[in-house]
Scaffold this motif. Structure first.
Motif, PDB file in Angstrom:
ATOM      1  N   VAL A  71      27.958  37.820  35.047  1.00  0.00           N
ATOM      2  CA  VAL A  71      27.120  36.933  34.240  1.00  0.00           C
ATOM      3  C   VAL A  71      27.067  35.532  34.845  1.00  0.00           C
ATOM      4  N   PRO A  72      28.193  34.886  35.139  1.00  0.00           N
ATOM      5  CA  PRO A  72      28.102  33.551  35.763  1.00  0.00           C
ATOM      6  C   PRO A  72      27.522  33.575  37.170  1.00  0.00           C
ATOM      7  N   GLN A  73      27.513  34.720  37.831  1.00  0.00           N
ATOM      8  CA  GLN A  73      26.900  34.806  39.152  1.00  0.00           C
ATOM      9  C   GLN A  73      25.373  34.886  39.065  1.00  0.00           C
ATOM     10  N   CYS A  74      24.865  35.562  38.054  1.00  0.00           N
ATOM     11  CA  CYS A  74      23.421  35.755  37.924  1.00  0.00           C
ATOM     12  C   CYS A  74      22.720  34.562  37.274  1.00  0.00           C
ATOM     13  N   MET A  75      23.373  33.914  36.332  1.00  0.00           N
ATOM     14  CA  MET A  75      22.719  32.887  35.536  1.00  0.00           C
ATOM     15  C   MET A  75      22.162  31.710  36.348  1.00  0.00           C
ATOM     16  N   PRO A  76      22.833  31.227  37.421  1.00  0.00           N
ATOM     17  CA  PRO A  76      22.266  30.103  38.172  1.00  0.00           C
ATOM     18  C   PRO A  76      20.858  30.361  38.708  1.00  0.00           C
ATOM     19  N   ASN A  77      20.528  31.599  39.042  1.00  0.00           N
ATOM     20  CA  ASN A  77      19.192  31.900  39.550  1.00  0.00           C
ATOM     21  C   ASN A  77      18.134  31.710  38.465  1.00  0.00           C
ATOM     22  N   PHE A  78      18.458  32.068  37.245  1.00  0.00           N
ATOM     23  CA  PHE A  78      17.521  31.866  36.147  1.00  0.00           C
ATOM     24  C   PHE A  78      17.416  30.385  35.770  1.00  0.00           C
ATOM     25  N   MET A  79      18.554  29.697  35.829  1.00  0.00           N
ATOM     26  CA  MET A  79      18.549  28.283  35.466  1.00  0.00           C
ATOM     27  C   MET A  79      17.796  27.451  36.498  1.00  0.00           C
ATOM     28  N   GLU A  80      17.741  27.913  37.751  1.00  0.00           N
ATOM     29  CA  GLU A  80      16.987  27.188  38.774  1.00  0.00           C
ATOM     30  C   GLU A  80      15.501  27.172  38.438  1.00  0.00           C
ATOM     31  N   LEU A  88      24.945  28.314  42.399  1.00  0.00           N
ATOM     32  CA  LEU A  88      25.738  29.290  43.155  1.00  0.00           C
ATOM     33  C   LEU A  88      24.800  30.035  44.094  1.00  0.00           C
ATOM     34  N   ASN A  89      24.983  29.835  45.393  1.00  0.00           N
ATOM     35  CA  ASN A  89      24.095  30.495  46.348  1.00  0.00           C
ATOM     36  C   ASN A  89      24.619  31.882  46.729  1.00  0.00           C
ATOM     37  N   VAL A  90      23.823  32.584  47.516  1.00  0.00           N
ATOM     38  CA  VAL A  90      24.141  33.982  47.853  1.00  0.00           C
ATOM     39  C   VAL A  90      25.449  34.078  48.623  1.00  0.00           C
ATOM     40  N   SER A  91      25.664  33.180  49.566  1.00  0.00           N
ATOM     41  CA  SER A  91      26.892  33.249  50.366  1.00  0.00           C
ATOM     42  C   SER A  91      28.131  33.031  49.502  1.00  0.00           C
ATOM     43  N   GLN A  92      28.036  32.192  48.494  1.00  0.00           N
ATOM     44  CA  GLN A  92      29.165  31.973  47.595  1.00  0.00           C
ATOM     45  C   GLN A  92      29.415  33.194  46.719  1.00  0.00           C
ATOM     46  N   VAL A  93      28.345  33.850  46.280  1.00  0.00           N
ATOM     47  CA  VAL A  93      28.496  35.086  45.506  1.00  0.00           C
ATOM     48  C   VAL A  93      29.203  36.143  46.341  1.00  0.00           C
ATOM     49  N   LEU A  94      28.800  36.286  47.613  1.00  0.00           N
ATOM     50  CA  LEU A  94      29.446  37.261  48.499  1.00  0.00           C
ATOM     51  C   LEU A  94      30.902  36.891  48.762  1.00  0.00           C
ATOM     52  N   ALA A  95      31.174  35.592  48.840  1.00  0.00           N
ATOM     53  CA  ALA A  95      32.555  35.154  49.048  1.00  0.00           C
ATOM     54  C   ALA A  95      33.448  35.576  47.889  1.00  0.00           C
ATOM     55  N   ILE A  96      32.897  35.553  46.681  1.00  0.00           N
ATOM     56  CA  ILE A  96      33.664  35.965  45.502  1.00  0.00           C
ATOM     57  C   ILE A  96      33.780  37.481  45.441  1.00  0.00           C
ATOM     58  N   THR A 183      29.764  23.312  44.430  1.00  0.00           N
ATOM     59  CA  THR A 183      31.158  23.610  44.785  1.00  0.00           C
ATOM     60  C   THR A 183      32.030  23.666  43.543  1.00  0.00           C
ATOM     61  N   MET A 184      31.784  22.772  42.593  1.00  0.00           N
ATOM     62  CA  MET A 184      32.522  22.799  41.328  1.00  0.00           C
ATOM     63  C   MET A 184      32.261  24.102  40.575  1.00  0.00           C
ATOM     64  N   TYR A 185      31.018  24.540  40.568  1.00  0.00           N
ATOM     65  CA  TYR A 185      30.675  25.801  39.890  1.00  0.00           C
ATOM     66  C   TYR A 185      31.402  26.967  40.557  1.00  0.00           C
ATOM     67  N   TYR A 186      31.337  27.012  41.885  1.00  0.00           N
ATOM     68  CA  TYR A 186      31.998  28.095  42.628  1.00  0.00           C
ATOM     69  C   TYR A 186      33.502  28.103  42.383  1.00  0.00           C
ATOM     70  N   TYR A 187      34.123  26.936  42.491  1.00  0.00           N
ATOM     71  CA  TYR A 187      35.574  26.860  42.340  1.00  0.00           C
ATOM     72  C   TYR A 187      36.001  27.207  40.915  1.00  0.00           C
ATOM     73  N   ILE A 240      28.525  27.230  56.270  1.00  0.00           N
ATOM     74  CA  ILE A 240      28.106  28.593  55.944  1.00  0.00           C
ATOM     75  C   ILE A 240      27.869  28.754  54.443  1.00  0.00           C
ATOM     76  N   PHE A 241      28.784  28.240  53.647  1.00  0.00           N
ATOM     77  CA  PHE A 241      28.734  28.454  52.200  1.00  0.00           C
ATOM     78  C   PHE A 241      28.112  27.289  51.437  1.00  0.00           C
ATOM     79  N   MET A 242      27.656  26.267  52.150  1.00  0.00           N
ATOM     80  CA  MET A 242      26.998  25.120  51.516  1.00  0.00           C
ATOM     81  C   MET A 242      27.898  24.458  50.475  1.00  0.00           C
TER      82      MET A 242
END
Length: 304
Positions: A71-80, A88-96, A183-187, A240-242
């Motif tokens: 849920v927290p991974q998908c929501m940023p795309n809708f909020m954009e 949260l970009n794609v590379s950060q999602v893959l990192a998780i 970065t705060m969102y990812y962390y 890489i992960f912005m």
């Protein structure tokens, strides 16, 4: 049904689960049985059931943990789409998903049993799926929702991020602000998944009693933090992960997510234990009032 002789074969065949003795049992009994006890010890049946339940529960817990972050991974795309800079970009999602979650999920295979494992009602093999409604509600509508709220809260703690809402083009300073917020969102999500990993180790038992007995899971959680630090502070990983470096305060604040989720989970488990106890009391009272009086032998045993 247990048996070892030729005469036991028909009963072993008709039983829901036929158990034959492996040492003294005849070949006919072994062929008719579903399970063969290699050591002829009846206690092995209990151990086998316990291990089966443990494997099933650990698999369910692993799946529930993996689904929590979706849920927290998908929501940023809708909020954009609403004008909020991508959190949260794609590379950060893959990192998780690939960099941290997958190893933690595998570590659940070594999770020790809860104290009340054998006291629970057995799961029906066909009617009760491992991935059922309860797992989905827990992962998406409960744990995932708490993680998402915390992620967005700390996302908006980035200085200046409110001024960037609704914009499509950014100055270098504004772009850096977006990186800090992302970065705060990812962390925060990484910390939220650590909280989910600890919380999901038990259904009802308090972590203050259960503690953290799975050494492999503990190592994976430690590696999650180290991996996140590399992504946040290592220059090549930043490209890489912005991501961008965070201050000490910004690194400490997301751990409030761990505290909040852990506290809510302890409250939920407390209510769950009380509900189980209340149900047991109701069943016991029903047995004493309705079932026992109809069986003279049972009534004499209760009176004694």
């Amino acid at each position: 049904m247990t048996g070892d002789g030729v005469n036991d074969a028909p009963a072993l065949k008709q039983a829901n689960v036929g158990v034959a003795m492996g040492i003294r049992g005849t070949e006919v009994a072994k062929d008719a049985a579903d399970i063969i006890l290699l050591d002829d010890e009846f206690s092995s049946i209990v151990h086998g059931i316990e291990q089966g339940r443990l494997s099933s529960e650990n698999l369910q817990k692993s799946i529930a943990y993996t689904l929590c972050s979706k849920v927290p991974q998908c929501m940023p795309n809708f909020m954009e789409l609403l004008g909020i800079p991508l959190a949260l970009n794609v590379s950060q999602v893959l990192a998780i998903d690939i960099g941290t979650d997958i190893w933690t999920a595998i570590a659940y295979a070594w999770q020790p049993k809860e104290s009340a494992l054998m006291e629970r009602k057995p799961r029906h093999p066909t009617l009760e799926k491992i991935v059922n409604g309860g797992v989905l509600v827990y992962a998406y509508a409960y744990m995932g929702l708490m993680q998402m709220v915390c992620c967005w809260y700390f996302y908006f703690q980035a200085p200046g991020i409110w001024n960037n809402l609704g914009k499509s083009e950014f100055t270098p300073e504004e772009a850096h602000t977006n990186k800090v917020a992302s970065t705060m969102y990812y962390y925060t999500l990484v910390v939220g998944q650590i909280a989910a990993a600890m919380a999901t180790t038990t259904y009802h038992e308090s972590l203050f009693k259960y503690l953290a007995p799975n050494g492999k899971l503990n190592i994976c959680i430690g590696m999650e933090v180290i991996f996140a630090m590399l992504i946040i502070f290592e220059p090549t990983s930043q490209g890489i992960f912005m991501t961008t470096g965070l201050t000490a305060k910004q690194l400490l604040m997301p751990w409030m997510t761990f505290v909040a989720i852990s506290c809510v989970e302890e409250i939920r488990k407390s209510f769950a234990r009380k509900a189980v106890h209340a149900r047991e009391v109701v069943l016991q009272n029903f047995f004493v009032r309705e079932v026992a009086p109809q069986n003279p032998l049972t009534q004499r045993l209760l009176d004694a």
